[in-house]
Motif scaffolding. Sequence first.
Motif, PDB file in Angstrom:
ATOM      1  N   GLY A   1      -5.624  -4.768   2.021  1.00  0.00           N
ATOM      2  CA  GLY A   1      -5.141  -3.625   1.273  1.00  0.00           C
ATOM      3  C   GLY A   1      -5.853  -3.584  -0.035  1.00  0.00           C
ATOM      4  O   GLY A   1      -6.731  -2.783  -0.247  1.00  0.00           O
TER       5      GLY A   1
ATOM      6  N   PRO B   1       0.554  -6.058   3.397  1.00  0.00           N
ATOM      7  CA  PRO B   1      -0.513  -5.137   3.080  1.00  0.00           C
ATOM      8  C   PRO B   1      -0.441  -4.887   1.601  1.00  0.00           C
ATOM      9  O   PRO B   1       0.629  -4.703   1.064  1.00  0.00           O
ATOM     10  CB  PRO B   1      -0.166  -3.883   3.848  1.00  0.00           C
ATOM     11  CG  PRO B   1       1.178  -4.091   4.365  1.00  0.00           C
ATOM     12  CD  PRO B   1       1.597  -5.497   4.143  1.00  0.00           C
TER      13      PRO B   1
ATOM     14  N   THR C   1      -1.014  -3.307  -2.233  1.00  0.00           N
ATOM     15  CA  THR C   1      -0.953  -2.034  -2.883  1.00  0.00           C
ATOM     16  C   THR C   1      -1.239  -2.297  -4.331  1.00  0.00           C
ATOM     17  O   THR C   1      -1.527  -3.385  -4.710  1.00  0.00           O
ATOM     18  CB  THR C   1       0.459  -1.474  -2.728  1.00  0.00           C
ATOM     19  OG1 THR C   1       1.361  -2.453  -3.185  1.00  0.00           O
ATOM     20  CG2 THR C   1       0.779  -1.175  -1.290  1.00  0.00           C
TER      21      THR C   1
ATOM     22  N   ASP D   1       0.136   3.205   4.868  1.00  0.00           N
ATOM     23  CA  ASP D   1      -0.428   2.025   5.512  1.00  0.00           C
ATOM     24  C   ASP D   1      -1.782   2.332   6.149  1.00  0.00           C
ATOM     25  O   ASP D   1      -2.696   1.511   6.111  1.00  0.00           O
ATOM     26  CB  ASP D   1       0.545   1.500   6.565  1.00  0.00           C
ATOM     27  CG  ASP D   1       0.055   0.227   7.216  1.00  0.00           C
ATOM     28  OD1 ASP D   1      -0.320  -0.703   6.481  1.00  0.00           O
ATOM     29  OD2 ASP D   1       0.032   0.162   8.448  1.00  0.00           O
ATOM     30  N   ARG D   2      -1.916   3.492   6.744  1.00  0.00           N
ATOM     31  CA  ARG D   2      -3.146   3.834   7.459  1.00  0.00           C
ATOM     32  C   ARG D   2      -4.249   4.351   6.543  1.00  0.00           C
ATOM     33  O   ARG D   2      -5.410   4.416   6.955  1.00  0.00           O
ATOM     34  CB  ARG D   2      -2.850   4.894   8.522  1.00  0.00           C
ATOM     35  CG  ARG D   2      -2.033   4.379   9.694  1.00  0.00           C
ATOM     36  CD  ARG D   2      -1.797   5.484  10.718  1.00  0.00           C
ATOM     37  NE  ARG D   2      -1.064   4.991  11.877  1.00  0.00           N
ATOM     38  CZ  ARG D   2      -0.684   5.758  12.892  1.00  0.00           C
ATOM     39  NH1 ARG D   2      -0.956   7.061  12.872  1.00  0.00           N
ATOM     40  NH2 ARG D   2      -0.023   5.247  13.913  1.00  0.00           N
TER      41      ARG D   2
ATOM     42  N   GLN E   1      -5.263   3.422   3.142  1.00  0.00           N
ATOM     43  CA  GLN E   1      -5.392   2.666   1.905  1.00  0.00           C
ATOM     44  C   GLN E   1      -6.844   2.733   1.449  1.00  0.00           C
ATOM     45  O   GLN E   1      -7.684   1.948   1.864  1.00  0.00           O
ATOM     46  CB  GLN E   1      -4.959   1.222   2.105  1.00  0.00           C
ATOM     47  CG  GLN E   1      -3.500   1.105   2.503  1.00  0.00           C
ATOM     48  CD  GLN E   1      -3.050  -0.326   2.555  1.00  0.00           C
ATOM     49  OE1 GLN E   1      -3.117  -1.044   1.561  1.00  0.00           O
ATOM     50  NE2 GLN E   1      -2.598  -0.762   3.706  1.00  0.00           N
TER      51      GLN E   1
ATOM     52  N   LEU F   1       6.991   0.130  10.145  1.00  0.00           N
ATOM     53  CA  LEU F   1       5.698  -0.548  10.253  1.00  0.00           C
ATOM     54  C   LEU F   1       5.668  -1.524  11.430  1.00  0.00           C
ATOM     55  O   LEU F   1       4.623  -1.705  12.057  1.00  0.00           O
ATOM     56  CB  LEU F   1       5.375  -1.265   8.941  1.00  0.00           C
ATOM     57  CG  LEU F   1       5.079  -0.317   7.767  1.00  0.00           C
ATOM     58  CD1 LEU F   1       4.989  -1.091   6.456  1.00  0.00           C
ATOM     59  CD2 LEU F   1       3.786   0.453   8.004  1.00  0.00           C
TER      60      LEU F   1
ATOM     61  N   ALA G   1       5.483  -1.320   1.324  1.00  0.00           N
ATOM     62  CA  ALA G   1       4.983  -2.472   2.070  1.00  0.00           C
ATOM     63  C   ALA G   1       5.968  -3.630   2.104  1.00  0.00           C
ATOM     64  O   ALA G   1       5.686  -4.661   2.691  1.00  0.00           O
ATOM     65  CB  ALA G   1       3.662  -2.943   1.475  1.00  0.00           C
TER      66      ALA G   1
END
Length: 456
Positions: A9, A33, A35, A126-127, A129, A203, A239
């Motif tokens: 991420g 993931p 951020t 999530d998809r 980033q 998720l 996340a």
Amino acid sequence: MKILLTIVGVILVWAGATFASPPENSLRPAMRPATGGVIEMAALAPQTLGDIRPVMRRDPPAVEPPALEVGAAVTPSRGDSPISDAGFRDWIASFAAHARARGISQATLTRAFDGVEVNERVIERDRNQAEFSRTLWDYLDSATSPARIANGRDALAEWRTTLAEIERDYGVEAEIVTAIWGLESAYGSFRGDVPIIEAMATLAYEGRRQAFFEAQLMAALEIIEAGDISPGNMRGSWAGAMGHTQFMPTSFTEHAVDHNGDGRRDIWGDYPGDALASTARYLSENGWTFGQPWGLEVVLPDGFDFAQSGELIREDAAHWNAMGVRLVDGGEVPDHGPSSILLPGGHTGVALVIYENFQVIETYNPADAYVIGVGHLADRIAGGPAFRGGWPRADRALTNDERFELQRRLTAAGFSTERIDGIVGPLTIQAVREYQAAEGLVPDGYASVDLLRRLR
């Protein structure tokens, strides 16, 4: 040492001491993931900052925890395939059966999953980033900004009694705990407002990192079952990171404490004591040594052997003093156990002697920029000076594609990086150093755009 790493991420790399970070908030100690866009916090009024953590710079890839102990993952990965609401309900029913087998009551499951739906925004985050590359020095400008230092001193003063108790109980300096608090949630100003159960279920069902998020969801249910928080109040980042110091659910179940003795381990509320004590306990259980610096700025002598630098080389203070390494005030390097010389900006930048506490902070977040940010912010909160050395500010960050290219070209030239993963950690830095030495360059291990151009 426990594996509580942060998963991709935001990928920090020593490609010119740079890191890539997506524009989201959140994260904490445990794989997840990443951020965390870096937006500076105002001195008096909060803005829109979450944490400013970079993530992942070690050569070894993050290790994903196993699927649920009761068996394999609940469903096959869906990748980027369409998400079905009906399928999601079926998945929840299947997961609930596993949860009951783990001791979660039906009452908790009913409360936790009441009204839970597929959260399309979480899937989108999530998809998608996006990568944003920043140099270490740009990161530190925000991590140790005047506003963040001033706010940290105010927070330390306001919660001095609580932090003193935590320091006494866990042997971790109050300034270190405060600095982590400052980088994770801007001293509690940005704790996240995404429903954790819904986000983790979404998720896990979506399936790209299914085993990881199933483990987080199960831990979140265990937290609710224990009575620490209600499902509606369990909120954090998309996340999964929660509270003042952004613990993932699995980190909470292992390290969270009830500091004020009210019967709940509450890291979400306005009172920060439980979260700060939990962070101190985490560091203590990972080997923190009270009184040992995380690192100190040093001046290297003319003719210093740069092959002696890097985290892979560990010596005692007598070794560095004999080589002529000195603190920036002219004093000798103090003896706090094995230490290394770190050159995060190459031989023209700040030089540090780092101790074992540096590695302890790495267990919280393995990005060197984060560790330096925490350590330097703690020093500044305590009244210490800014770094005296400079940074190669004319240099830009290597892009993700350039990091992969750097590794491929080094390996092709006979200087193996062991793996081609775009993460410039100790093994890649060593390959850079060997190439530099062979080319008659200063072997400081600094992976820069100029070095890549030379390899081309």
